[in-house]
Write a protein that holds these residues in place. Structure first.
Motif, PDB file in Angstrom:
ATOM      1  N   HIS A   1       0.824  -1.210   0.000  1.00 29.03           N
ATOM      2  CA  HIS A   1       0.000   0.000   0.000  1.00 29.03           C
ATOM      3  C   HIS A   1       0.858   1.261   0.000  1.00 29.03           C
ATOM      4  CE1 HIS A   1      -3.434  -2.569   0.580  1.00 29.03           C
ATOM      5  NE2 HIS A   1      -2.822  -3.123   1.599  1.00 29.03           N
ATOM      6  N   GLY A   2       2.169   1.096  -0.042  1.00 29.92           N
ATOM      7  CA  GLY A   2       3.072   2.239  -0.038  1.00 29.92           C
ATOM      8  C   GLY A   2       3.127   2.931  -1.391  1.00 29.92           C
ATOM      9  N   GLU A   3       3.622   4.144  -1.386  1.00 35.03           N
ATOM     10  CA  GLU A   3       3.680   4.958  -2.596  1.00 35.03           C
ATOM     11  C   GLU A   3       4.467   4.309  -3.729  1.00 35.03           C
ATOM     12  OE1 GLU A   3       2.998   8.104  -5.182  1.00 35.03           O
ATOM     13  OE2 GLU A   3       1.974   7.517  -3.357  1.00 35.03           O
ATOM     14  N   PRO A   4       5.656   3.722  -3.494  1.00 34.53           N
ATOM     15  CA  PRO A   4       6.380   3.122  -4.622  1.00 34.53           C
ATOM     16  C   PRO A   4       5.601   2.008  -5.318  1.00 34.53           C
ATOM     17  CG  PRO A   4       7.854   3.418  -2.764  1.00 34.53           C
ATOM     18  CD  PRO A   4       6.460   3.696  -2.272  1.00 34.53           C
TER      19      PRO A   4
ATOM     20  N   ARG B   1       2.287   1.572  -5.283  1.00 38.99           N
ATOM     21  CA  ARG B   1       1.118   2.176  -5.949  1.00 38.99           C
ATOM     22  C   ARG B   1       1.521   2.814  -7.272  1.00 38.99           C
ATOM     23  NH1 ARG B   1      -0.460   4.517  -0.828  1.00 38.99           N
ATOM     24  NH2 ARG B   1       0.168   6.506  -1.691  1.00 38.99           N
ATOM     25  N   ARG B   2       2.643   3.517  -7.291  1.00 40.46           N
ATOM     26  CA  ARG B   2       3.108   4.154  -8.534  1.00 40.46           C
ATOM     27  C   ARG B   2       3.481   3.103  -9.573  1.00 40.46           C
ATOM     28  NH1 ARG B   2       7.757   7.936  -7.242  1.00 40.46           N
ATOM     29  NH2 ARG B   2       7.723   8.156  -9.486  1.00 40.46           N
ATOM     30  N   PHE B   3       4.156   2.039  -9.129  1.00 41.98           N
ATOM     31  CA  PHE B   3       4.511   0.960 -10.053  1.00 41.98           C
ATOM     32  C   PHE B   3       3.252   0.327 -10.629  1.00 41.98           C
ATOM     33  CE2 PHE B   3       5.116  -3.527 -10.908  1.00 41.98           C
ATOM     34  CZ  PHE B   3       6.163  -3.499 -11.807  1.00 41.98           C
ATOM     35  N   ALA B   4       2.290  -0.001  -9.774  1.00 42.27           N
ATOM     36  CA  ALA B   4       1.051  -0.649 -10.222  1.00 42.27           C
ATOM     37  C   ALA B   4       0.284   0.255 -11.187  1.00 42.27           C
ATOM     38  CB  ALA B   4       0.186  -1.018  -9.017  1.00 42.27           C
ATOM     39  N   ALA B   5       0.249   1.544 -10.924  1.00 47.51           N
ATOM     40  CA  ALA B   5      -0.453   2.471 -11.815  1.00 47.51           C
ATOM     41  C   ALA B   5       0.248   2.545 -13.178  1.00 47.51           C
ATOM     42  CB  ALA B   5      -0.534   3.857 -11.177  1.00 47.51           C
TER      43      ALA B   5
ATOM     44  N   LEU C   1      11.090  -6.750  -6.806  1.00 44.96           N
ATOM     45  CA  LEU C   1      10.414  -6.543  -5.523  1.00 44.96           C
ATOM     46  C   LEU C   1       9.132  -5.743  -5.683  1.00 44.96           C
ATOM     47  CD1 LEU C   1      13.533  -5.827  -3.281  1.00 44.96           C
ATOM     48  CD2 LEU C   1      12.196  -7.944  -3.386  1.00 44.96           C
ATOM     49  N   LEU C   2       9.170  -4.692  -6.503  1.00 43.89           N
ATOM     50  CA  LEU C   2       7.951  -3.907  -6.748  1.00 43.89           C
ATOM     51  C   LEU C   2       6.884  -4.745  -7.435  1.00 43.89           C
ATOM     52  CD1 LEU C   2       9.481  -0.515  -7.894  1.00 43.89           C
ATOM     53  CD2 LEU C   2       8.116  -0.906  -5.826  1.00 43.89           C
TER      54      LEU C   2
END
Length: 109
Positions: A26-29, A31-35, A67-68
């Motif tokens: 749920h962290g920003e990195p 979320r940004r990767f998933a988006a 990892l992301l």
């Protein structure tokens, strides 16, 4: 420090951490990767049966990608490593990636 720790430390080839942690899903990195992934592969992200294949050399960039991806798509990541034998440390890096994938439950070949 575990692989994937907040200080972005990746252990050198041959040294394996005692713990392996994925980034916070749920962290920003993540979320940004998933988006970003959803923007370029919407049909794959939406399809729970789709798997994401990643080439992982063992360097910090590809370990970070692994990892992301594993945090964003749990159980849906495949990893591949090819040791071309062009560098002295390449076999150790490939072995490190294999151990890391095994610890994370990621299929690796």
């Amino acid at each position: 420090q575990p692989v994937g720790s907040r200080d972005n430390t990746v252990k050198p080839a041959g040294a394996f951490p005692a713990r392996v942690e994925l980034p916070d899903a749920h962290g920003e990195p993540v979320r940004r990767f998933a988006a970003g992934l959803a923007a370029i592969w919407p049909e794959g992200v939406a399809n729970c049966d789709a798997r994401l294949g990643i080439a992982v050399s063992g360097g910090p960039d590809s370990i970070g990608l692994l990892l992301l991806a594993a945090a964003a798509l749990p159980g849906r990541v495949l990893a591949a490593t090819v040791d071309h034998g062009l560098r002295v440390d390449s076999a150790g890096e490939a072995a490190f990636v294999a151990k890391l994938c095994a610890a994370l439950g990621i299929d690796h070949g």
